[in-house]
Write a protein that holds these residues in place. Structure first.
Motif, short mmCIF file in Angstrom:
data_model
loop_
_atom_site.label_atom_id
_atom_site.label_comp_id
_atom_site.label_asym_id
_atom_site.label_seq_id
_atom_site.Cartn_x
_atom_site.Cartn_y
_atom_site.Cartn_z
N LEU A 21 5.04 -9.56 -11.39
CA LEU A 21 5.17 -8.11 -11.59
C LEU A 21 3.93 -7.52 -12.24
O LEU A 21 3.55 -6.38 -11.95
N LEU A 33 1.55 -6.56 -9.71
CA LEU A 33 1.95 -5.34 -9.00
C LEU A 33 1.66 -4.09 -9.84
O LEU A 33 1.25 -3.06 -9.31
N TYR A 34 1.90 -4.19 -11.15
CA TYR A 34 1.60 -3.04 -12.02
C TYR A 34 0.10 -2.77 -12.06
O TYR A 34 -0.35 -1.62 -12.10
N ARG A 75 -0.67 -1.00 -8.81
CA ARG A 75 -0.24 0.39 -8.85
C ARG A 75 -1.18 1.26 -9.67
O ARG A 75 -1.49 2.40 -9.29
N LEU A 85 -3.82 -11.10 -6.21
CA LEU A 85 -2.83 -10.49 -5.31
C LEU A 85 -3.32 -10.55 -3.87
O LEU A 85 -2.55 -10.90 -2.95
N LEU A 89 -1.54 -12.59 -0.74
CA LEU A 89 -1.11 -11.89 0.46
C LEU A 89 -1.94 -12.28 1.68
O LEU A 89 -1.52 -12.05 2.82
N PHE A 97 1.18 -1.74 1.86
CA PHE A 97 1.66 -2.54 0.73
C PHE A 97 1.96 -1.64 -0.48
O PHE A 97 2.90 -1.90 -1.23
N ARG A 138 5.45 -0.20 -0.07
CA ARG A 138 6.50 -1.19 -0.26
C ARG A 138 6.58 -1.64 -1.73
O ARG A 138 7.67 -1.82 -2.28
N SER A 139 5.43 -1.85 -2.36
CA SER A 139 5.44 -2.32 -3.75
C SER A 139 5.95 -1.25 -4.70
O SER A 139 6.59 -1.55 -5.71
N LEU A 176 9.60 -1.49 -4.61
CA LEU A 176 10.02 -2.69 -5.34
C LEU A 176 10.02 -2.44 -6.85
O LEU A 176 10.98 -2.76 -7.55
N LEU A 177 8.94 -1.86 -7.36
CA LEU A 177 8.85 -1.61 -8.80
C LEU A 177 9.90 -0.59 -9.25
O LEU A 177 10.47 -0.73 -10.34
#
Length: 304
Positions: free
Chosen positions: A7, A10-11, A14, A43, A47, A68, A71-72, A75-76
């Motif tokens: 995560l 992902l943050y 973002r 990341l 991927l 992506f 989608r991410s 998810l978050l």
């Protein structure tokens, strides 16, 4: 496909999408630009695709990166919504947890534990069975209590013990007693005083008899009680002195009571949490156990 990112990656992604600058994005999530760059590279490697086109002045999403990003973001949002729901469920959770504890441990542990637990689970009730060590053990083995707080002894099979606090015995006396000015007191000297004892049903009495069997008291006790708290009341009234676990003494300075370390030998007991092996606990019982062990559990190298 194995997931080789977390995560935090992902943050980081973002933040870079939002700010378009490694420096600004890194500042927004309290990372260095180089640490942020490593997260993005991790990341992309996981991927197997390039997410950003980088120039000296700005970064922009590739076509794959745009897909992506959508989608991410979903998810978050789902993860954050789930965590918010868990917090709400915790606040609304109800039920009853029953804890059996020897009186001195109940006095020492439970007020602070209950206050903290009810701040987290305000609708959960706690039933406290404060009784002798034998009764605590019986309540746990018979399933009358979710778990217990007791000192180590001859544990029956199927009972686990988690050490929490190493407790020493001290001489409780009045502040106006000449003994209160002493730095320590030997057990032989203690038994030369007017002292209050415990009867043979007490777990503390059994422990002291076992560890001090080589010492012959110079005189018998003035009286015997079943509970340490009653002994302290006798001491406060000026009847005599008493040998008690340190954790049973008032935690703030008391206007009448004082205590002196007992030596030759120093007698200790290990107080811990007991539970039935293999018993499936309720969620709230597990949470209360966790609160106690995280706050009080002895380090591994200090366990007996």
């Amino acid at each position: 496909m194995p997931v080789n990112f977390d995560l935090n990656d992902l943050y980081a992604f973002r933040a870079l999408v939002e700010y378009g600058s490694f420096r600004v994005a890194a500042e927004s999530i309290c990372l260095s630009p180089s640490a942020l760059s490593r997260r993005i590279e991790k990341l992309e490697a996981a991927l197997g695709a390039k997410l950003f086109d980088r120039t000296t002045r700005r970064v922009t999403l590739t076509l794959y990166g745009q897909n992506f990003a959508e989608r991410s973001a979903q998810l978050l949002d789902n993860v954050e919504s789930m965590l918010a729901d868990i917090d709400k469920v915790s606040e609304e959770r109800t039920g009853l947890v029953t804890v059996a504890a020897v009186p001195s441990a109940a006095y020492y542990f439970m007020p602070d534990v209950i206050r903290r637990f009810q701040a987290r689970y305000p609708r959960v009730r706690i039933k406290l069975i404060d009784s002798s060590a034998g009764n605590v053990m019986e309540a746990v083995t018979r399933g009358q209590a979710d778990f217990g707080i007791c000192f180590a002894g001859n544990l029956p099979s199927g009972v686990e013990f988690v050490p929490l606090v190493e407790d020493v015995y001290v001489a409780a006396c009045r502040r106006d007693s000449p003994l209160a000015k002493r730095k320590s007191l030997t057990w032989e000297t203690f038994y030369q005083q007017d002292y209050i004892g415990l009867d043979k049903t007490s777990g503390n009495r059994n422990l002291l008899d076992h560890l001090l069997g080589h010492i012959q008291p110079a005189r018998p006790s003035l009286c015997e009680t079943r509970h340490v708290t009653t002994m302290l009341g006798m001491v406060e009234a000026g009847v005599g002195i008493a040998a008690v676990p340190a954790m049973s003494m008032p935690r703030a300075e008391h206007s009448l009571l004082a205590h002196v370390p007992l030596t030759e030998p120093v007698v200790k007991r290990t107080v811990g949490l007991i539970r039935q092996s293999g018993r499936i606990q309720s969620y709230i019982a597990v949470e209360l156990e966790k609160l106690i062990t995280e706050r009080y559990q002895l380090p591994k190298d200090a366990e007996p």
